[in-house]
Scaffold this motif. Sequence first.
Motif, PDB file in Angstrom:
ATOM      1  N   VAL A   1      69.890  56.454  -8.853  1.00  0.00           N
ATOM      2  CA  VAL A   1      69.196  56.529 -10.115  1.00  0.00           C
ATOM      3  C   VAL A   1      69.661  57.594 -10.878  1.00  0.00           C
ATOM      4  CG1 VAL A   1      66.985  56.601 -11.078  1.00  0.00           C
ATOM      5  CG2 VAL A   1      67.205  55.235  -8.912  1.00  0.00           C
ATOM      6  N   ARG A   2      70.051  58.829 -10.452  1.00  0.00           N
ATOM      7  CA  ARG A   2      70.536  59.754 -11.276  1.00  0.00           C
ATOM      8  C   ARG A   2      71.800  59.865 -11.613  1.00  0.00           C
ATOM      9  NH1 ARG A   2      67.638  65.383  -8.488  1.00  0.00           N
ATOM     10  NH2 ARG A   2      65.418  64.801  -9.165  1.00  0.00           N
ATOM     11  N   LEU A   3      72.643  58.851 -10.985  1.00  0.00           N
ATOM     12  CA  LEU A   3      74.215  58.930 -11.073  1.00  0.00           C
ATOM     13  C   LEU A   3      74.513  58.652 -12.472  1.00  0.00           C
ATOM     14  CD1 LEU A   3      77.031  59.036  -9.731  1.00  0.00           C
ATOM     15  CD2 LEU A   3      76.568  56.742  -9.103  1.00  0.00           C
ATOM     16  N   VAL A   4      73.895  57.488 -12.866  1.00  0.00           N
ATOM     17  CA  VAL A   4      74.357  56.887 -14.411  1.00  0.00           C
ATOM     18  C   VAL A   4      73.969  58.008 -15.567  1.00  0.00           C
ATOM     19  CG1 VAL A   4      73.986  54.999 -16.085  1.00  0.00           C
ATOM     20  CG2 VAL A   4      74.135  54.555 -13.575  1.00  0.00           C
ATOM     21  N   PRO A   5      72.672  58.608 -15.537  1.00  0.00           N
ATOM     22  CA  PRO A   5      72.562  59.491 -16.715  1.00  0.00           C
ATOM     23  C   PRO A   5      73.363  60.645 -16.364  1.00  0.00           C
ATOM     24  CG  PRO A   5      70.600  59.415 -15.369  1.00  0.00           C
ATOM     25  CD  PRO A   5      71.439  58.209 -14.684  1.00  0.00           C
TER      26      PRO A   5
ATOM     27  N   GLY B   1      75.448  60.771 -19.726  1.00  0.00           N
ATOM     28  CA  GLY B   1      74.249  61.503 -20.372  1.00  0.00           C
ATOM     29  C   GLY B   1      73.044  60.649 -20.572  1.00  0.00           C
ATOM     30  N   MET B   2      72.037  61.358 -20.652  1.00  0.00           N
ATOM     31  CA  MET B   2      70.746  60.547 -20.651  1.00  0.00           C
ATOM     32  C   MET B   2      70.460  59.760 -21.961  1.00  0.00           C
ATOM     33  SD  MET B   2      67.889  60.423 -18.917  1.00  0.00           S
ATOM     34  CE  MET B   2      67.693  61.923 -17.961  1.00  0.00           C
ATOM     35  N   ILE B   3      70.958  59.984 -23.048  1.00  0.00           N
ATOM     36  CA  ILE B   3      70.824  59.016 -24.242  1.00  0.00           C
ATOM     37  C   ILE B   3      71.650  57.833 -24.007  1.00  0.00           C
ATOM     38  CG2 ILE B   3      71.332  58.911 -26.637  1.00  0.00           C
ATOM     39  CD1 ILE B   3      70.570  61.889 -26.826  1.00  0.00           C
ATOM     40  N   ASP B   4      72.805  58.178 -23.695  1.00  0.00           N
ATOM     41  CA  ASP B   4      73.792  56.773 -23.481  1.00  0.00           C
ATOM     42  C   ASP B   4      73.395  56.019 -22.128  1.00  0.00           C
ATOM     43  OD1 ASP B   4      75.400  57.628 -25.583  1.00  0.00           O
ATOM     44  OD2 ASP B   4      77.037  58.454 -24.585  1.00  0.00           O
ATOM     45  N   ALA B   5      72.898  56.453 -21.406  1.00  0.00           N
ATOM     46  CA  ALA B   5      72.477  55.900 -20.157  1.00  0.00           C
ATOM     47  C   ALA B   5      71.063  54.930 -20.344  1.00  0.00           C
ATOM     48  CB  ALA B   5      72.033  56.727 -18.831  1.00  0.00           C
ATOM     49  N   ALA B   6      70.041  55.506 -21.254  1.00  0.00           N
ATOM     50  CA  ALA B   6      68.776  54.895 -21.606  1.00  0.00           C
ATOM     51  C   ALA B   6      69.044  53.945 -22.689  1.00  0.00           C
ATOM     52  CB  ALA B   6      68.111  56.154 -22.296  1.00  0.00           C
TER      53      ALA B   6
ATOM     54  N   LEU C   1      70.252  49.336 -20.863  1.00  0.00           N
ATOM     55  CA  LEU C   1      68.727  48.784 -20.636  1.00  0.00           C
ATOM     56  C   LEU C   1      68.862  47.371 -19.901  1.00  0.00           C
ATOM     57  CD1 LEU C   1      67.167  49.564 -24.082  1.00  0.00           C
ATOM     58  CD2 LEU C   1      66.192  50.294 -21.479  1.00  0.00           C
ATOM     59  N   GLY C   2      69.908  46.657 -20.360  1.00  0.00           N
ATOM     60  CA  GLY C   2      70.001  45.320 -19.910  1.00  0.00           C
ATOM     61  C   GLY C   2      70.364  45.321 -18.226  1.00  0.00           C
ATOM     62  N   PHE C   3      71.201  46.277 -17.917  1.00  0.00           N
ATOM     63  CA  PHE C   3      71.592  46.416 -16.638  1.00  0.00           C
ATOM     64  C   PHE C   3      70.199  46.916 -15.840  1.00  0.00           C
ATOM     65  CE2 PHE C   3      73.223  49.295 -13.260  1.00  0.00           C
ATOM     66  CZ  PHE C   3      74.142  48.353 -12.735  1.00  0.00           C
ATOM     67  N   THR C   4      69.505  47.882 -16.369  1.00  0.00           N
ATOM     68  CA  THR C   4      68.416  48.355 -15.533  1.00  0.00           C
ATOM     69  C   THR C   4      67.554  47.154 -15.181  1.00  0.00           C
ATOM     70  OG1 THR C   4      69.048  50.659 -16.409  1.00  0.00           O
ATOM     71  CG2 THR C   4      66.829  50.299 -15.301  1.00  0.00           C
ATOM     72  N   TRP C   5      67.316  46.551 -16.626  1.00  0.00           N
ATOM     73  CA  TRP C   5      66.176  45.374 -16.609  1.00  0.00           C
ATOM     74  C   TRP C   5      66.647  44.413 -15.268  1.00  0.00           C
ATOM     75  CZ3 TRP C   5      61.709  43.767 -16.691  1.00  0.00           C
ATOM     76  CH2 TRP C   5      61.531  42.497 -16.885  1.00  0.00           C
ATOM     77  N   ARG C   6      67.887  44.043 -15.344  1.00  0.00           N
ATOM     78  CA  ARG C   6      68.357  43.085 -14.156  1.00  0.00           C
ATOM     79  C   ARG C   6      68.078  43.624 -13.025  1.00  0.00           C
ATOM     80  NH1 ARG C   6      73.075  42.580 -17.773  1.00  0.00           N
ATOM     81  NH2 ARG C   6      74.207  43.575 -16.307  1.00  0.00           N
TER      82      ARG C   6
ATOM     83  N   GLN D   1      78.960  41.590 -13.417  1.00  0.00           N
ATOM     84  CA  GLN D   1      79.400  40.487 -13.859  1.00  0.00           C
ATOM     85  C   GLN D   1      78.749  40.007 -15.351  1.00  0.00           C
ATOM     86  OE1 GLN D   1      80.041  35.817 -12.337  1.00  0.00           O
ATOM     87  NE2 GLN D   1      79.555  37.505 -10.713  1.00  0.00           N
ATOM     88  N   PRO D   2      77.408  40.211 -15.604  1.00  0.00           N
ATOM     89  CA  PRO D   2      76.533  39.734 -16.948  1.00  0.00           C
ATOM     90  C   PRO D   2      77.464  40.571 -17.948  1.00  0.00           C
ATOM     91  CG  PRO D   2      75.064  39.903 -15.310  1.00  0.00           C
ATOM     92  CD  PRO D   2      76.183  40.279 -14.699  1.00  0.00           C
TER      93      PRO D   2
END
Lengths: 323, 287
Positions: free
Chosen positions: A261-265, A269-274, A278-283, B238-239
């Motif tokens: 969970v911390r890897l992406v931010p 960076g927090m702003i780019d990750a947030a 978003l779409g990725f996290t939602w999925r 993939q999406p």
Amino acid sequence: MRTITFDIDRFDGTRSWSQSYSFAYDPTLTVLGCLIQIKEQQDPSLNFTASCRCAICGSCAVRVNGNAVLACDTRLDTVLTQWNSDALRISPLGNFRVVSDLVVDWSDKVERLRTANTGLKARKDFTAESGCRQSPEDFARIQKQWDCILCGACASDCNKLADNREDFLEPFAFTHANRYAQDSRSADPLLHVKGMVKNGLWKCLHCMECVTKCPKGIAPAADISALRALAYAAGNTEGKGPRHAAAFLTDLETTGRLNEVRLVPRTEGMIDAATGRLGFTWRMLKRGKLATREAVELFLVDNKPIEGIDGLRRIVRYRRTAK
Amino acid sequence: MSRKYAFFPGCVLNAAAHEARMATEAVAERIGLDLVEIPGWSCCGASHVQDLDHDAALAANARNLALAERMGLDVLTACSTCALMLRTARKELLEGRKDEINQALATADMQVQGTARVTHILWLLADSVTTWAPLVKKPLSALSVASFYGCHTVRPPQVMTYESHLDPHSMETIITACGARPVTIPERLKCCGFHAVFPAEATADRLTANAADTAAKAGADCLLTPCPLCQMQLDMYQPDAKAAVGKGGDTPVLHLTQLVGLALGLEPERLGLARHIVSPDGLLAKI
């Protein structure tokens, strides 16, 4: 009589075609020996490059069934066994501009190699009187890299170059940069690192094709790692590549395991990750790849440290603290 | 079949690829494989730690191997990168670094000898196919499956020695044993881009989209991979890859053990198939 067939990719400057050549099986032949025999006995128009015939000059690399080999150093029997077939496709190296048949253009590659600042700029304490001695231990650190014969096999099969050569260099360029950067006689190792950082040092895919295909047993991927370590130690800590690697080392030393969970931010960076994920996290949440509560806990609290974490920390840091 | 292994799940099998752990453990139980999780195992370095500190990665994996040695068992992992990192460390230890790294391990009262070998669930399933194939309850004869080996499953061959890195067959052996039809795609031995998904995202997108698109066009119902990192890249991204490249997007990506589990008659829920980003529902409806 056992017959071997080479289907060779031909190119005459404008037209491409595949041409089939058959010849009698001979266990003493190398792949280069076969090509020479075809040229001498069947088709003098077939073009390929070769010189030393003993794996020193690096000029005869081609692809057999899509995989780069040094033709003079590869026995026919080896490739027949590898592919369990008496018919093989012979092609020019990949990721090179083809000049004619199996002949590829090196001029552009040599220009790209210049970004490694090849050539040793010796330390100033060396003089004509004292010389520029190097201990056997220090020489051993760069000995393997000096075996590079610039055959191009690593570049041919590199997955990153195959996708895009504009933001990455041929693996041999990293090997050459590293052999000067790690040379104990070098005045400024970073002289050879900076050009690599600017030309995709952190974009290697870790596909290991370069390590696999080098006929001299060199590991360009390991040279890329070594250059990354030098670059990071010299302050090249910003950017997604360095930050991503740092996140793994931090987690290893903190809890012993990756905090996804911390890897992406941490990496972006927090702003780019947030904003960008978003779409990725939602999925991920929607499909249960991430549990909301677990994700929040991981982000705020971290993984529970593994059993024996204190020992792991001592083990991982031992070499660093000993230096 | 009854063999006992020191199980090294690796970080992602406890997180985003948890379904791979579910499937591995369910299949192991069904075929009589005893997996004992290594207590206190740590991250293998994931092919990244060595970029900052080579010896930190080596020492961490020496510790993992030492823990397995204490159990008196060989190591089994279901992740190709974990397998590569552990096997690389063992090779390096046995080729001259053991005494030096044991000085680091001694700070935690540990020692490594290099006696524990490291194997991959792929290799174990391929080797034991005649043992578990008779247990197949639900032959997947309606499925066409495109194998995607993953770089670290076969490369570099100096470390990943199980089979030919140029022309491997373990995946096809298993697909056939499951009753499905193997489909060959040009991306079969190519990179998915996972390890550079952040610094080289455009490349990773193209590699992902290419594999998904080619598999679909070749008539495959899914991509199948023995590496959870490849699965994560090809499925989770993939999406995004479709959005960036304009192709792919609908190709389910199964973990190797999920396919075997389905053939063994295990329920899709037990194999975590609902956790995939690209839904495998169409594939499940065919079997």
